[in-house]
Scaffold this active site. Sequence first.
Site, PDB file in Angstrom:
ATOM      1  N   SER A 135       0.851  -1.185   0.000  1.00 22.38           N
ATOM      2  CA  SER A 135       0.000   0.000   0.000  1.00 22.38           C
ATOM      3  C   SER A 135       0.888   1.238   0.000  1.00 22.38           C
ATOM      4  O   SER A 135       1.733   1.386   0.881  1.00 22.38           O
ATOM      5  CB  SER A 135      -0.901  -0.039   1.247  1.00 22.38           C
ATOM      6  OG  SER A 135      -1.661   1.135   1.346  1.00 22.38           O
ATOM      7  N   LYS A 161      -1.179  -0.997  -4.434  1.00 19.81           N
ATOM      8  CA  LYS A 161      -2.367  -0.210  -4.048  1.00 19.81           C
ATOM      9  C   LYS A 161      -1.887   1.202  -3.782  1.00 19.81           C
ATOM     10  O   LYS A 161      -0.882   1.399  -3.105  1.00 19.81           O
ATOM     11  CB  LYS A 161      -2.990  -0.828  -2.799  1.00 19.81           C
ATOM     12  CG  LYS A 161      -3.893   0.092  -1.975  1.00 19.81           C
ATOM     13  CD  LYS A 161      -4.653  -0.708  -0.934  1.00 19.81           C
ATOM     14  CE  LYS A 161      -4.834   0.065   0.361  1.00 19.81           C
ATOM     15  NZ  LYS A 161      -5.552  -0.739   1.374  1.00 19.81           N
ATOM     16  N   LYS A 163      -3.034   5.137  -2.465  1.00 28.04           N
ATOM     17  CA  LYS A 163      -4.035   5.942  -1.786  1.00 28.04           C
ATOM     18  C   LYS A 163      -4.420   7.101  -2.702  1.00 28.04           C
ATOM     19  O   LYS A 163      -3.559   7.705  -3.355  1.00 28.04           O
ATOM     20  CB  LYS A 163      -3.443   6.507  -0.486  1.00 28.04           C
ATOM     21  CG  LYS A 163      -3.096   5.421   0.527  1.00 28.04           C
ATOM     22  CD  LYS A 163      -4.346   4.771   1.078  1.00 28.04           C
ATOM     23  CE  LYS A 163      -4.022   3.834   2.232  1.00 28.04           C
ATOM     24  NZ  LYS A 163      -5.235   3.230   2.791  1.00 28.04           N
ATOM     25  N   ASP A 188      -7.253   3.137  -3.040  1.00 29.41           N
ATOM     26  CA  ASP A 188      -7.979   3.189  -1.766  1.00 29.41           C
ATOM     27  C   ASP A 188      -8.220   4.653  -1.407  1.00 29.41           C
ATOM     28  O   ASP A 188      -7.277   5.425  -1.255  1.00 29.41           O
ATOM     29  CB  ASP A 188      -7.138   2.508  -0.666  1.00 29.41           C
ATOM     30  CG  ASP A 188      -7.872   2.411   0.671  1.00 29.41           C
ATOM     31  OD1 ASP A 188      -9.011   2.906   0.781  1.00 29.41           O
ATOM     32  OD2 ASP A 188      -7.279   1.838   1.614  1.00 29.41           O
ATOM     33  N   GLU A 213     -11.207   0.849  -3.358  1.00 29.38           N
ATOM     34  CA  GLU A 213     -11.503   0.568  -1.955  1.00 29.38           C
ATOM     35  C   GLU A 213     -12.118   1.785  -1.268  1.00 29.38           C
ATOM     36  O   GLU A 213     -11.589   2.890  -1.367  1.00 29.38           O
ATOM     37  CB  GLU A 213     -10.189   0.163  -1.266  1.00 29.38           C
ATOM     38  CG  GLU A 213     -10.342  -0.336   0.158  1.00 29.38           C
ATOM     39  CD  GLU A 213      -8.992  -0.800   0.736  1.00 29.38           C
ATOM     40  OE1 GLU A 213      -8.067  -1.110  -0.041  1.00 29.38           O
ATOM     41  OE2 GLU A 213      -8.870  -0.829   1.965  1.00 29.38           O
ATOM     42  N   ASP A 238     -13.885  -1.450   3.202  1.00 31.13           N
ATOM     43  CA  ASP A 238     -12.949  -1.616   4.321  1.00 31.13           C
ATOM     44  C   ASP A 238     -13.634  -1.030   5.563  1.00 31.13           C
ATOM     45  O   ASP A 238     -14.285  -1.752   6.329  1.00 31.13           O
ATOM     46  CB  ASP A 238     -11.628  -0.898   3.952  1.00 31.13           C
ATOM     47  CG  ASP A 238     -10.610  -0.824   5.084  1.00 31.13           C
ATOM     48  OD1 ASP A 238     -10.917  -1.241   6.206  1.00 31.13           O
ATOM     49  OD2 ASP A 238      -9.485  -0.318   4.855  1.00 31.13           O
ATOM     50  N   LYS A 262      -9.965  -6.992   7.947  1.00 30.30           N
ATOM     51  CA  LYS A 262      -8.877  -6.773   8.897  1.00 30.30           C
ATOM     52  C   LYS A 262      -9.364  -7.349  10.219  1.00 30.30           C
ATOM     53  O   LYS A 262     -10.329  -6.818  10.795  1.00 30.30           O
ATOM     54  CB  LYS A 262      -8.596  -5.273   9.069  1.00 30.30           C
ATOM     55  CG  LYS A 262      -8.129  -4.572   7.796  1.00 30.30           C
ATOM     56  CD  LYS A 262      -7.989  -3.079   8.003  1.00 30.30           C
ATOM     57  CE  LYS A 262      -7.501  -2.389   6.731  1.00 30.30           C
ATOM     58  NZ  LYS A 262      -7.541  -0.913   6.835  1.00 30.30           N
ATOM     59  N   GLY A 290      -4.344  -4.334   6.097  1.00 29.22           N
ATOM     60  CA  GLY A 290      -3.340  -4.107   7.134  1.00 29.22           C
ATOM     61  C   GLY A 290      -3.553  -2.761   7.790  1.00 29.22           C
ATOM     62  O   GLY A 290      -4.266  -1.901   7.263  1.00 29.22           O
TER      63      GLY A 290
HETATM   64  O1  OSB Z   1      -7.196   1.819   4.600  1.00 30.23           O
HETATM   65  O2  OSB Z   1      -6.154   0.031   4.322  1.00 30.23           O
HETATM   66  C1  OSB Z   1      -6.240   1.124   4.864  1.00 30.23           C
HETATM   67  C2  OSB Z   1      -3.117   1.838   6.960  1.00 30.23           C
HETATM   68  C3  OSB Z   1      -3.681   2.440   8.061  1.00 30.23           C
HETATM   69  C4  OSB Z   1      -5.038   2.640   8.091  1.00 30.23           C
HETATM   70  C5  OSB Z   1      -5.838   2.231   7.023  1.00 30.23           C
HETATM   71  C6  OSB Z   1      -5.281   1.606   5.915  1.00 30.23           C
HETATM   72  C7  OSB Z   1      -3.884   1.444   5.877  1.00 30.23           C
HETATM   73  C8  OSB Z   1      -3.186   0.870   4.736  1.00 30.23           C
HETATM   74  C9  OSB Z   1      -1.829   0.265   4.994  1.00 30.23           C
HETATM   75  O3  OSB Z   1      -3.580   0.922   3.599  1.00 30.23           O
HETATM   76  C10 OSB Z   1      -1.830  -1.210   4.910  1.00 30.23           C
HETATM   77  C11 OSB Z   1      -0.596  -1.807   5.509  1.00 30.23           C
HETATM   78  O4  OSB Z   1       0.388  -1.950   4.779  1.00 30.23           O
HETATM   79  O5  OSB Z   1      -0.602  -2.133   6.710  1.00 30.23           O
HETATM   80 MG    MG Z   2      -8.424   0.733   3.265  1.00 32.66          MG
END
Ligand code: OSB
Ligand code: MG
Length: 368
Positions: A135, A161, A163, A188, A213, A238, A262, A290
């Site tokens: 991510s 992925k 953001k 995402d 996402e 999510d 998660k 994650g």
């Molecule tokens: O939205 O998936 C998410 C990290 C912190 C809070 C929300 C998210 C995330 C990530 C990181 O996308 C995922 C990871 O590598 O742990």
């Molecule tokens: Mg997410």
Amino acid sequence: MKIDCVELRVLKMRLLKPFRTSFGVQQDRYPLLVRLEIDGRSYWGECVAGEGPWYSYETVETAWQILKGYLLPAVIGRELADVDALETLFAPVRGHHMAKACLEMAFTAALAERARKPLATFLGGVRDRVETGVSIGIQATTDELLETIGARLAEGYRRIKVKIEPGWDVTAIGAIRDRYPEITLMADANCAYELDDAAHLAQLDRFRLLMLEQPLAAGDLVDHAALQQQLRTPICLDESIESARDARHALQLGACQVINIKPGRVGGFAESRRIHDIAANGGIPVWCGGMLETGIGRACNVALATLPNFRLPGDISASDRYWAEDIVDPPFVLQKGGTMAVPTRWGLGVRVRVELVDRLTVRREMVR
Ligand code: OSB
Ligand code: MG
């Protein structure tokens, strides 16, 4: 099995690089850990709550308070036959799934160890390696974005992925597709859009994203269903899925075509399994998300991702994507083909580096 006492700890850990999402930038993480003492042995769990109420209403502070004030007094010293018993004692506490999850997962790892099984096998897992992805946060410039993606691909990650947020979406994704026409790519939004943005988001359809996402607000399954009608790109939820009930409603409404599970967000492994089964019965795939965990939470995520309907790569990156030094031994490393090996030792499957944990601890308290 009886939990004799529980130590709560907050660590201070610095991410190797700041991580920016539509809800903020994060560099220092303050993981809340629980250490269950059962018959003189320690079993660790990690709470995924953040420092502020951005991703969820839960925070490190609220989780500490709910654990100490309600969840721990309900379970310490009681005979607990199984996870059902734990969930029954937690049921009167509304919400606070992150606080509940760290205990549920540590307790499940203890049950697995006593059954002399690796956590993955104990949960009913069906594979010895899991597919992973990475991510990537919002970057200052498109050049930096392309450079970061290039570096991650060179490390061996096979699913990227990124953001997104308003102002950092169609152009950024288009630039990635120009440079890397064939990579497995997804985005995402962490709740950054509204249904009125549907036509704008539909411009993403031409980039063949694996999924989009959580484009809309966490509580809004109805608008996600309306948005999915206007998008070819599959929507993945999510933040919207906090429980099996949410998953059932999402499927009934047609609010998504994929679910990010998660375990730390939904209350633990048992609820994750229920969501997994609802999705499987509805014919939609799930994957494991994650929360920038340490190796303790990561071990839990890897184990969960071995269940059969985890059919897409997870946000389960190697320890060195996050930390200079992880608190578990061995750390998690990326294998050939962008996979991660599932630990084979009984229980959690990795050893917690207690001396390092001690050095990183900024707050601790024993609850008896
Ligand atoms: O939205 O998936 C998410 C990290 C912190 C809070 C929300 C998210 C995330 C990530 C990181 O996308 C995922 C990871 O590598 O742990
Ligand atoms: Mg997410």
